[in-house]
Design a protein around this motif. Structure first.
Motif, short mmCIF file in Angstrom:
data_model
loop_
_atom_site.label_atom_id
_atom_site.label_comp_id
_atom_site.label_asym_id
_atom_site.label_seq_id
_atom_site.Cartn_x
_atom_site.Cartn_y
_atom_site.Cartn_z
N THR A 46 0.82 -1.20 0.00
CA THR A 46 0.00 0.00 0.00
C THR A 46 0.86 1.26 0.00
O THR A 46 1.95 1.30 0.58
N THR A 47 0.35 2.28 -0.65
CA THR A 47 1.03 3.58 -0.66
C THR A 47 0.35 4.57 0.29
O THR A 47 0.65 5.76 0.27
N SER A 48 -0.54 4.07 1.12
CA SER A 48 -1.28 4.95 2.03
C SER A 48 -0.34 5.56 3.07
O SER A 48 0.46 4.87 3.69
N THR A 49 -0.49 6.87 3.27
CA THR A 49 0.28 7.58 4.29
C THR A 49 -0.63 8.06 5.42
O THR A 49 -0.21 8.85 6.26
N VAL A 50 -1.87 7.57 5.42
CA VAL A 50 -2.85 7.98 6.42
C VAL A 50 -2.87 6.97 7.57
O VAL A 50 -3.11 5.78 7.37
#
Length: 474
Positions: free
Chosen positions: A278-282
């Motif tokens: 995943t590239t999520s930064t949240v």
């Protein structure tokens, strides 16, 4: 008179008389061999009492699928659960004492179509939900399609994540459950490190269960599959990642370097991440509402509301895509009849159920004559599958129906389906008798929705014509 002749005098209530028959086996006319060796047990029963309580037992003893064996084997049920089922049937007594017992009894109650007993078992499970059993309860609810219980379990997991992760039972959950947890946006963890460490513990235990070496990174990754990519590494600081995940055996050197470069970048997520990560930064959010054990959805709400992919489905105006019949021959069903048809639609709709024709009076004198009565008791099972064969919804149906009519079968919950994707609806009829079958037109339009039907690989278009209508809304 001896006690063996006047026992009825001392039993004032029906449940007392039922208890006596259950314990002594007096007048029993059927036997069950339940469970597998070495824990197999034999039980005696009374066909009439069992058929009075369950349409499955009715079909088993008095229908077209009547059992001819002396002893009826039931290998998929635990003896204690079957004993509890008999106690409920004979005495109305439901004595639930543990989470495991409630799960087992709920399974057998579903199998023999005793909805009140299913409801009582489910209520017990709702009230006994804690971090120690939330994952197992979720897996049970998913297996037996109890959406409200599934939602309750996920709320416990979301609100009390740290307690769930530190339970020893967490290491025994299924991979699909682990993935579901990692896909939640709301989890009560201080950082993604807690999830990473829990995933690592789970992978070590899974390797041990499968006889693989937990010391080898390839073994750990093989049991985790794509679950490792659900961890939001980009929410960690460079120090957290470098001193933790980067040193473990779960990641390769190339993967660790790529992730660390993204974390250290002023625009995280812009550099290439390892495939599948995943590239999520949240960061995960803590739930605002801490759920009570008693929170739930009312029966009225659950009948008209379902959540699928974030959409809320509310029952609106019903439409019936009635399939035109080219010809309508009659077919004698002597045991169990299954039929199915695949279909696509040109716009997103919500499927509510199907319509199936009831039996017609026999017109062929070569077969036993059907009594000329107005109605009979129908017993069937229906389900909706996606293109992979995964069951989306289902229902058991039993009701008194008229001959020569269409009966509407509503699924347990409505399901949104997507346009241009293949789905399959299937029905299993358990009553012997004459059914009107027929070849149907393959393309139908109903209120601006175009349905395209495709029969099964066996090309039995006549039998598949038993599914006359798709009931839907949008």
């Amino acid at each position: 008179m001896s006690n063996t002749c006047d026992w009825q005098i001392h039993k004032q209530k029906m449940n007392e008389r039922g208890q006596y028959l259950l314990e002594t086996g007096q007048w029993s006319d059927c036997r069950f061999v339940v469970g597998t060796e070495p824990h197999q047990q034999e039980f005696s029963g009374h066909k009439l009492l069992l058929a009075m309580s369950s349409p499955v037992f009715e079909a088993m003893f008095f229908g077209g699928m009547a059992e001819k064996n002396d002893a009826i084997p039931i290998l998929d049920v635990q003896p204690d659960a079957f004993k509890a089922l008999l106690e409920y049937i004979y005495t109305d007594n439901i004595n639930l004492q543990s989470f495991d017992q409630a799960c087992e009894l709920c399974y057998v109650a579903k199998k023999y179509m005793l909805p009140y007993l299913v409801e009582e078992c489910t209520k017990y499970l709702w009230e006994d939900l804690y971090p120690k059993n939330a994952c197992r309860a979720y897996e049970f609810a998913k297996l037996f399609e109890e959406p409200i219980l599934m939602e309750k379990c996920l709320r416990i997991i979301s609100a009390e994540t740290e307690e769930v992760l530190h339970e020893s039972s967490f290491e025994d959950i299924e991979l699909s459950t682990l993935v579901t947890m990692l896909e939640l946006d709301e989890l009560s963890v201080s950082s993604e490190l807690e999830l990473y460490e829990a995933v690592q513990r789970w992978a070590v235990r899974e390797c041990t269960r499968k006889g693989l070496s937990p010391e080898e990174g390839k073994s750990l990754r093989s049991v985790l599959g794509h679950a490792i990519g659900k961890i939001r590494f980009l929410t960690l600081t460079p120090t957290q990642f470098a001193e933790g995940p980067a040193l473990s055996r779960l990641l390769t050197q190339d993967e660790s370097f790529a992730i660390l470069m993204n974390i250290s970048s002023s625009t995280p997520g812009k550099l290439p991440m390892p495939e599948g990560f995943t590239t999520s930064t949240v960061a995960r959010k803590r739930p605002v509402h801490l759920p009570s054990r008693q929170d739930g959805v009312s029966d009225a709400e659950s009948s008209v509301i379902s959540s699928v992919g974030g959409d809320v489905i509310r029952e609106g105006h019903k439409y019936y895509c009635l399939r035109n019949i080219v010809q309508e021959p009659h077919f004698l069903n002597t045991s169990i009849l299954d039929c199915s048809v695949a279909f696509t639609v040109d716009r997103n709709i919500c499927v509510l159920g199907v319509q199936v024709p009831t039996q017609v009076h026999a017109g062929n004198t070569d077969y036993p004559h059907q009594p000329l009565v107005d109605s009979y008791t129908e017993l069937l099972y229906a389900h909706l599958l996606d293109s992979d064969g995964s069951r989306l919804t289902y229902t058991h149906f039993t009701s008194r129906v008229s001959y020569g009519a269409l009966m509407e079968i509503g699924f347990n919950r409505p399901v949104y389906i997507q346009r241009n994707k293949m789905y399959r609806v299937g029905v299993v009829l358990n009553k012997g008798g004459w059914y009107p079958m027929g070849t149907c037109i393959q393309r139908m339009t109903c209120d601006a929705v175009v349905f395209t039907f495709r029969v099964g690989a066996r090309c039995d278009s006549v039998r598949d014509g038993l599914i006359r209508s798709i009931v839907f809304t949008y």
